[in-house]
Scaffold this active site. Structure first.
Site, mmCIF file in Angstrom:
data_model
loop_
_atom_site.group_PDB
_atom_site.id
_atom_site.type_symbol
_atom_site.label_atom_id
_atom_site.label_comp_id
_atom_site.label_asym_id
_atom_site.label_seq_id
_atom_site.Cartn_x
_atom_site.Cartn_y
_atom_site.Cartn_z
ATOM 1 N N ARG A 177 -4.035 -10.311 3.969
ATOM 2 C CA ARG A 177 -4.584 -11.496 4.460
ATOM 3 C C ARG A 177 -3.437 -12.575 4.822
ATOM 4 O O ARG A 177 -3.618 -13.872 5.439
ATOM 5 C CB ARG A 177 -5.602 -12.407 3.448
ATOM 6 C CG ARG A 177 -6.966 -11.550 3.351
ATOM 7 C CD ARG A 177 -7.878 -12.418 2.510
ATOM 8 N NE ARG A 177 -9.410 -11.774 2.807
ATOM 9 C CZ ARG A 177 -9.686 -10.933 2.003
ATOM 10 N NH1 ARG A 177 -9.150 -10.173 0.816
ATOM 11 N NH2 ARG A 177 -11.069 -10.298 2.238
ATOM 12 N N HIS B 19 0.904 -1.149 -0.028
ATOM 13 C CA HIS B 19 0.165 -0.061 -0.083
ATOM 14 C C HIS B 19 0.909 1.335 0.089
ATOM 15 O O HIS B 19 0.518 2.077 -0.776
ATOM 16 C CB HIS B 19 -0.796 0.118 1.153
ATOM 17 C CG HIS B 19 -1.918 -1.044 1.412
ATOM 18 N ND1 HIS B 19 -1.644 -1.980 2.303
ATOM 19 C CD2 HIS B 19 -3.149 -1.244 0.734
ATOM 20 C CE1 HIS B 19 -2.955 -2.751 2.216
ATOM 21 N NE2 HIS B 19 -3.622 -2.433 1.023
ATOM 22 N N LYS C 136 -1.552 -6.729 -7.571
ATOM 23 C CA LYS C 136 -1.720 -8.075 -7.243
ATOM 24 C C LYS C 136 -3.132 -8.694 -7.413
ATOM 25 O O LYS C 136 -3.436 -9.591 -7.709
ATOM 26 C CB LYS C 136 -1.554 -8.044 -5.725
ATOM 27 C CG LYS C 136 -1.786 -9.710 -5.120
ATOM 28 C CD LYS C 136 -1.472 -9.631 -3.740
ATOM 29 C CE LYS C 136 -2.482 -8.991 -2.937
ATOM 30 N NZ LYS C 136 -3.848 -9.867 -2.833
#
Ligand code: PAF
Length: 283
Positions: free
Chosen positions: A189, A37, A151
């Site tokens: 995750r 990010h 991604k």
């Protein structure tokens, strides 16, 4: 960094920035920010004057059996990271601010075609939730540009298509995946994975790489390449969701004529479902 929880307040902040002649870039996220990010924020910072990052765990893109409640929320650390990247503004709306009338009453954005396979198949309604919230964020911030990680390549194509189809005047930037040393793509995750699962999960990227290398060497037996990769993933004790060699724009199965290829993979491991991809140009 200014933090704003209300749509009205954000619009005022952005009106001021625009009146000062600043270009505006939006980095939409669901928080639990990692290096991937922060790369988006850095790239945005390099090219645009005023950077808004949104953190909103969007209930509309989770189905009932998914991890909405458990999704990692790390607001304090996220704010610190954004400050250290000189992000100008954090938009932090609550669910009521975004979906005032409730999810049932929310007008939704459906992107046909691209959303029908892969993650769209495994997560019914997911892309409608993504497309709706991204369109809403675009309309709220009216940025010159928005930044997304590659991604989530299918998501990136869906957002590109909705921007084009709805004639939104926003430049969509896709930023390369940030990886751990093992090759594992960074993802919020990954927090659910044990060290052993993380090691196993890195096999997904190795399979993508080895498949891409074989294609670069001239192998066009795509079906066999997919079968080989699936066997390798099974050997690494990863439960397959999908592994497919596709056309990088349409996401239809590759043929021997396809020049621009995306290899998409998704596996289940522990409590997580992980996705990754590689894109390549056939010479
Ligand atoms: O990729 C994500 O984090 C989310 O899907 C997005 C684009 C922020 C929409 O909620």
């Amino acid at each position: 960094m200014q933090t704003q929880k209300k749509i009205k307040g954000l619009r005022l902040i952005l009106k001021t920035a625009r009146s000062q002649g600043k270009s505006i870039a939006l980095v939409p996220t669901m928080g639990n920010l990692h290096e991937g990010h922060l790369q988006l924020v850095r790239q945005a910072r390099e090219r645009y004057d005023f950077i808004v990052c949104s953190i909103f765990v969007n209930p509309m893109q989770f189905s009932e059996n998914e991890d909405l409640a458990a999704y990692p929320r790390t607001l304090e650390a996220d704010c610190e990271s954004l400050r250290s990247e000189s992000c100008d503004c954090l938009f932090l709306p609550c669910v009521k601010e975004v979906y005032g009338e409730g999810l049932e009453q929310q007008t939704s954005v459906h992107v046909p075609g691209l959303t029908e396979n892969f993650c769209g198949n495994s997560r019914p309604g997911h892309f409608e939730g993504v497309a709706t919230v991204v369109t809403k964020l675009f309309n709220i911030a009216q940025p010159d540009a928005a930044f997304f990680g590659l991604k989530d390549y299918q998501q990136f194509l869906v957002i590109q298509k909705l921007t084009h189809d709805l004639a939104l005047d926003i430049a969509i930037h896709g930023i390369e995946t940030h990886r751990e040393e093992s090759g594992l793509a960074m993802s919020s995750r990954n927090n659910y994975l044990s060290p052993q699962h993380k090691e196993q999960a890195a096999s997904l990227y190795r399979c993508l790489q080895s498949c891409a290398e074989k294609i670069q060497q001239g192998n066009t037996d795509f079906q066999q390449l997919e079968e080989d990769a699936k066997k390798e993933l099974k050997q690494a004790s990863l439960k397959l969701d999908y592994f497919q060699i596709c056309d990088a724009q349409s996401l239809l199965a590759s043929t021997t004529d396809t020049q621009s290829i995306a290899i998409l993979g998704a596996v289940f491991i522990g409590k997580s479902r992980l996705i990754d991809n590689i894109r390549l140009q056939r010479s």
